[in-house]
Design a protein around this motif. Structure first.
Motif, PDB file in Angstrom:
ATOM      1  N   ASP A 185       1.350 -36.076 -60.783  1.00 42.49           N
ATOM      2  CA  ASP A 185       2.689 -35.913 -61.351  1.00 42.49           C
ATOM      3  C   ASP A 185       2.690 -35.678 -62.859  1.00 42.49           C
ATOM      4  O   ASP A 185       3.449 -34.823 -63.348  1.00 42.49           O
ATOM      5  CB  ASP A 185       3.559 -37.121 -61.006  1.00 42.49           C
ATOM      6  N   PRO A 186       1.884 -36.408 -63.651  1.00 39.48           N
ATOM      7  CA  PRO A 186       1.921 -36.156 -65.104  1.00 39.48           C
ATOM      8  C   PRO A 186       1.514 -34.730 -65.460  1.00 39.48           C
ATOM      9  O   PRO A 186       2.063 -34.150 -66.398  1.00 39.48           O
ATOM     10  CB  PRO A 186       0.918 -37.181 -65.656  1.00 39.48           C
ATOM     11  N   ILE A 187       0.556 -34.157 -64.729  1.00 45.61           N
ATOM     12  CA  ILE A 187       0.139 -32.788 -65.013  1.00 45.61           C
ATOM     13  C   ILE A 187       1.215 -31.808 -64.574  1.00 45.61           C
ATOM     14  O   ILE A 187       1.519 -30.831 -65.279  1.00 45.61           O
ATOM     15  CB  ILE A 187      -1.209 -32.478 -64.328  1.00 45.61           C
ATOM     16  N   VAL A 241      -1.190 -33.315 -74.336  1.00 45.78           N
ATOM     17  CA  VAL A 241      -1.863 -33.063 -73.062  1.00 45.78           C
ATOM     18  C   VAL A 241      -2.069 -34.376 -72.313  1.00 45.78           C
ATOM     19  O   VAL A 241      -2.737 -35.280 -72.810  1.00 45.78           O
ATOM     20  CB  VAL A 241      -3.226 -32.376 -73.283  1.00 45.78           C
ATOM     21  N   PRO A 242      -1.513 -34.526 -71.092  1.00 42.92           N
ATOM     22  CA  PRO A 242      -1.664 -35.784 -70.354  1.00 42.92           C
ATOM     23  C   PRO A 242      -3.111 -36.031 -69.967  1.00 42.92           C
ATOM     24  O   PRO A 242      -3.877 -35.106 -69.759  1.00 42.92           O
ATOM     25  CB  PRO A 242      -0.797 -35.554 -69.104  1.00 42.92           C
ATOM     26  N   GLY A 254       5.488 -28.113 -66.432  1.00 42.95           N
ATOM     27  CA  GLY A 254       6.831 -27.651 -66.161  1.00 42.95           C
ATOM     28  C   GLY A 254       7.099 -27.251 -64.729  1.00 42.95           C
ATOM     29  O   GLY A 254       8.038 -26.494 -64.447  1.00 42.95           O
ATOM     30  N   ILE A 255       6.324 -27.765 -63.783  1.00 43.07           N
ATOM     31  CA  ILE A 255       6.420 -27.354 -62.387  1.00 43.07           C
ATOM     32  C   ILE A 255       7.342 -28.265 -61.583  1.00 43.07           C
ATOM     33  O   ILE A 255       7.874 -27.864 -60.544  1.00 43.07           O
ATOM     34  CB  ILE A 255       5.009 -27.322 -61.755  1.00 43.07           C
ATOM     35  N   ASN A 256       7.553 -29.481 -62.027  1.00 41.51           N
ATOM     36  CA  ASN A 256       8.267 -30.478 -61.227  1.00 41.51           C
ATOM     37  C   ASN A 256       9.624 -29.998 -60.722  1.00 41.51           C
ATOM     38  O   ASN A 256      10.027 -30.290 -59.594  1.00 41.51           O
ATOM     39  CB  ASN A 256       8.443 -31.775 -62.012  1.00 41.51           C
TER      40      ASN A 256
END
Length: 339
Positions: free
Chosen positions: A312-314, A196-197, A319-321
């Motif tokens: 961005d890390p979240i 978890v980031p 898996g949204i990027n």
């Protein structure tokens, strides 16, 4: 609330899944603000009538669908259910908890009669009618944890508490959000949360969360909401089946985002089991297409801002990027400045 089950749904291959007006209205929208940062966000599991929080364990219109999906997944991969030998007492504890709550809260669908250790359990939606001796696995012809988990809406982990830590030593996980019970079984609390980031490098957060969980008392459960997104109404997004669903992320466009992208919210319930002292960690997953969700203008506007500004890390962790740009473009139509 009287539950009306939808008998014609399918959550794999050719998808056929729909939320009723009631299900949309009671969907647990997880964003209290226009921005999101990862937090533990645990609260006492107090009852809130006419919501998903009314009972400890929520049963809704997708119950039969999800139990059929569980059966199909277990036929292909029996390792989605793992019970270590020392978790037998916890298994019976969990069976008792589910039967008592289901029969009390949904008596039109579930009935339990007890005469000492002689129990009679009826699950009408799944056509189960069984007499057994409580504590005697042979009288069930199946492990008690697997028996009741096949009838429990939501994924389940039983956490053994020892040596000042929690260990995932039993589980029925057929609808995970990109993780694997077979990989995590036997791990400690810190080990299975390591990816978890913004928590992985903050040992203080882990230590406070673990200390809190270790001190949960019998009869005083806690809960939290977690969220991610899923392409198509697919419950099983396990690591083992990534080859079946991973490529779907690249299929999202500004034209199909409302239909394909689903907000996926987990209601995580944490009650203490009385006899074994194990901690139950149940994961009740709710899915809603963005077309349905955005019928609520306030939700639509807030979701646009949350996804647009997500760190961005979240976004990568969830898996949204890969489809974030077309998703934000699609959502922007609901967040236009006033004329």
């Amino acid at each position: 609330m009287t539950v009306q089950f939808n008998p014609n749904e399918n959550m794999h291959d050719q998808f056929h899944y729909q939320n009723s007006e009631e299900a949309i209205a009671r969907f647990p929208f997880p964003f209290p603000e226009d921005s999101y940062m990862y937090s533990v966000n645990i609260e006492p599991a107090s009852s809130k009538p006419n919501t998903i929080f009314e009972h400890w364990f929520d049963v809704d219109e997708h119950y039969v669908t999800e139990m059929n999906e569980r059966r199909l997944i277990l036929e292909k991969d029996p390792k989605r259910c793992i019970v270590m030998p020392h978790m037998r007492q916890a298994s019976w504890d969990f069976l008792e908890m589910v039967m008592l709550h289901y029969s009390e809260n949904y008596p039109e669908h579930f009935q339990l009669q007890r005469d000492g250790l002689n129990w009679h359990w009826i699950n009408q939606p799944l056509n189960i009618d069984v007499h057994f001796i409580f504590g005697d696995a042979e009288s069930l012809d199946i492990d008690p944890f697997e028996f009741i988990s096949r009838q429990f809406q939501g994924d389940v982990a039983l956490l053994d508490q020892r040596d000042g830590d929690l260990f995932m030593d039993a589980g029925m996980i057929t609808g995970p959000a990109d993780w694997s019970l077979n990989f995590d079984a036997g791990m400690s609390f810190k080990q299975w949360h390591a990816p978890v980031p913004q928590l992985a490098h903050n040992l203080g957060v882990f230590e406070r969360a673990l200390k809190f969980l270790l001190n949960i008392q019998v009869g005083q459960p806690y809960r939290r909401l977690n969220w991610t997104m899923t392409i198509n109404p697919r419950m099983d997004t396990s690591s083992e089946t990534y080859h079946l669903w991973g490529h779907e992320r690249a299929m999202v466009t500004t034209e199909n985002a409302g239909e394909m992208v689903h907000l996926r919210v987990e209601l995580q319930m944490m009650p203490r089991l009385a006899i074994s002292n194990a901690l139950l960690f149940s994961i009740r997953t709710y899915l809603i297409s963005l077309n349905d969700l955005c019928r609520n203008p306030a939700w639509a506007k807030r979701l646009h801002r949350v996804i647009r500004d997500l760190p961005d890390p979240i976004a990568e962790y969830k898996g949204i990027n890969e489809y974030r740009e077309p998703l934000v473009q699609w959502l922007s139509q609901f967040d236009q400045p006033e004329a």
